[in-house]
Motif scaffolding. Structure first.
Motif, PDB file in Angstrom:
ATOM      1  N   LEU A  43      30.145 171.549  26.350  1.00  0.00           N
ATOM      2  CA  LEU A  43      29.452 172.663  27.004  1.00  0.00           C
ATOM      3  C   LEU A  43      28.185 172.160  27.671  1.00  0.00           C
ATOM      4  CD1 LEU A  43      29.282 175.832  27.345  1.00  0.00           C
ATOM      5  CD2 LEU A  43      27.630 175.715  25.485  1.00  0.00           C
ATOM      6  N   ILE A  44      27.997 172.585  28.912  1.00  0.00           N
ATOM      7  CA  ILE A  44      26.731 172.373  29.614  1.00  0.00           C
ATOM      8  C   ILE A  44      26.159 173.757  29.872  1.00  0.00           C
ATOM      9  CG2 ILE A  44      25.587 171.538  31.699  1.00  0.00           C
ATOM     10  CD1 ILE A  44      27.851 169.468  31.975  1.00  0.00           C
ATOM     11  N   LYS A  45      24.956 173.995  29.378  1.00  0.00           N
ATOM     12  CA  LYS A  45      24.311 175.295  29.569  1.00  0.00           C
ATOM     13  C   LYS A  45      23.051 175.089  30.397  1.00  0.00           C
ATOM     14  CE  LYS A  45      22.164 179.177  27.132  1.00  0.00           C
ATOM     15  NZ  LYS A  45      22.438 180.117  28.173  1.00  0.00           N
ATOM     16  N   HIS A  46      22.979 175.800  31.499  1.00  0.00           N
ATOM     17  CA  HIS A  46      21.792 175.735  32.341  1.00  0.00           C
ATOM     18  C   HIS A  46      20.798 176.786  31.882  1.00  0.00           C
ATOM     19  CE1 HIS A  46      19.394 176.596  36.020  1.00  0.00           C
ATOM     20  NE2 HIS A  46      19.377 175.281  36.056  1.00  0.00           N
ATOM     21  N   ALA A  89      14.386 166.418  41.009  1.00  0.00           N
ATOM     22  CA  ALA A  89      14.173 167.647  41.776  1.00  0.00           C
ATOM     23  C   ALA A  89      15.195 168.711  41.408  1.00  0.00           C
ATOM     24  CB  ALA A  89      14.243 167.341  43.268  1.00  0.00           C
ATOM     25  N   GLU A  90      16.460 168.360  41.361  1.00  0.00           N
ATOM     26  CA  GLU A  90      17.538 169.301  41.063  1.00  0.00           C
ATOM     27  C   GLU A  90      18.433 168.725  39.982  1.00  0.00           C
ATOM     28  OE1 GLU A  90      18.649 172.441  41.857  1.00  0.00           O
ATOM     29  OE2 GLU A  90      16.693 172.599  42.800  1.00  0.00           O
ATOM     30  N   LEU A  91      18.997 169.583  39.175  1.00  0.00           N
ATOM     31  CA  LEU A  91      19.969 169.129  38.191  1.00  0.00           C
ATOM     32  C   LEU A  91      21.266 168.777  38.902  1.00  0.00           C
ATOM     33  CD1 LEU A  91      19.357 171.761  35.397  1.00  0.00           C
ATOM     34  CD2 LEU A  91      18.825 169.332  35.316  1.00  0.00           C
ATOM     35  N   ASP A  92      21.875 167.670  38.523  1.00  0.00           N
ATOM     36  CA  ASP A  92      23.115 167.205  39.126  1.00  0.00           C
ATOM     37  C   ASP A  92      24.226 167.392  38.093  1.00  0.00           C
ATOM     38  OD1 ASP A  92      25.336 165.609  39.844  1.00  0.00           O
ATOM     39  OD2 ASP A  92      24.056 164.215  40.943  1.00  0.00           O
ATOM     40  N   ALA A  97      27.725 165.925  33.517  1.00  0.00           N
ATOM     41  CA  ALA A  97      29.079 165.858  32.959  1.00  0.00           C
ATOM     42  C   ALA A  97      29.455 164.425  32.610  1.00  0.00           C
ATOM     43  CB  ALA A  97      30.087 166.447  33.948  1.00  0.00           C
ATOM     44  N   SER A  98      28.964 163.464  33.379  1.00  0.00           N
ATOM     45  CA  SER A  98      29.305 162.061  33.120  1.00  0.00           C
ATOM     46  C   SER A  98      28.625 161.525  31.861  1.00  0.00           C
ATOM     47  CB  SER A  98      28.930 161.191  34.322  1.00  0.00           C
ATOM     48  OG  SER A  98      27.520 160.998  34.395  1.00  0.00           O
ATOM     49  N   ARG A  99      27.688 162.255  31.303  1.00  0.00           N
ATOM     50  CA  ARG A  99      27.005 161.814  30.076  1.00  0.00           C
ATOM     51  C   ARG A  99      27.858 162.061  28.834  1.00  0.00           C
ATOM     52  NH1 ARG A  99      24.398 158.242  31.972  1.00  0.00           N
ATOM     53  NH2 ARG A  99      26.072 158.624  33.387  1.00  0.00           N
ATOM     54  N   PHE A 100      28.879 162.905  28.957  1.00  0.00           N
ATOM     55  CA  PHE A 100      29.726 163.211  27.805  1.00  0.00           C
ATOM     56  C   PHE A 100      30.626 162.031  27.449  1.00  0.00           C
ATOM     57  CE2 PHE A 100      28.891 167.679  28.970  1.00  0.00           C
ATOM     58  CZ  PHE A 100      28.676 168.224  27.716  1.00  0.00           C
TER      59      PHE A 100
END
Length: 174
Positions: A43-46, A89-92, A97-100
């Protein structure tokens, strides 16, 4: 078929809605249902808030605040990697996702990141001072709502998390 950002990330599916629609509530119900189907979920939660997963006074917090660019806190039950990104500056989403660990996941669910060009399920509740058209973009693959809507998209009952989980499982395995 890989629905990921690239060939190395697991498929990514966004859950998008306006605040107060119940994104987190629905995900809390859907994730266990997906796990019952042996789907391993990341899960990625912004969040728009300045969040901190560590607590002042804890050693890891103090060491991170001393200037460590990355801090990994580990125990037998879990580990967490915190990365300082003040110059970002902005979340990529692709980078995140590549950190998982892709070997331990079948699917990454994304809460938020409304503007990203990823497949999404839009959530809509009647009476929240927004129209359904405001949350639709070309990447929405289904709508979960509490009322019937005039759309060609598949419609799911937002109050039946098992329907949403079944749709996600079918989408994942197509």
């Amino acid at each position: 078929m890989n629905h990921g950002i690239n060939d190395t990330t697991p498929p990514i599916l966004g859950i998008t809605a306006y605040s107060g629609t119940g994104k987190t509530t629905l995900l809390r119900q859907v994730i266990p249902l997906l796990r019952q189907q042996h789907i391993r979920v990341g899960l990625i939660k912004h969040t728009h808030h300045n969040m901190d997963v560590d607590k002042p006074g804890k050693d890891s917090y103090e060491l991170r605040k001393a200037g460590a660019a990355q801090t990994l806190v580990a125990s037998r039950q879990r580990w967490a990697l915190m990365t300082e990104t003040p110059e970002l500056a902005e979340l990529d989403l692709g980078y995140l996702a590549s950190r998982f660990d892709t070997n331990s996941l079948d699917l990454i669910l994304v809460e938020g990141f409304k503007q990203e060009p990823i497949p999404k399920i839009a959530l809509y509740r009647n009476g929240l001072n927004h129209t359904v058209d405001e949350i639709l973009d070309p990447y929405v693959i289904a709508i979960a709502s509490d009322i019937a809507l005039a759309t060609r998209l598949p419609q799911l009952d937002i109050n039946r998390p098992e329907h949403v989980a079944t749709f996600i499982a079918k989408w994942l395995h197509q």
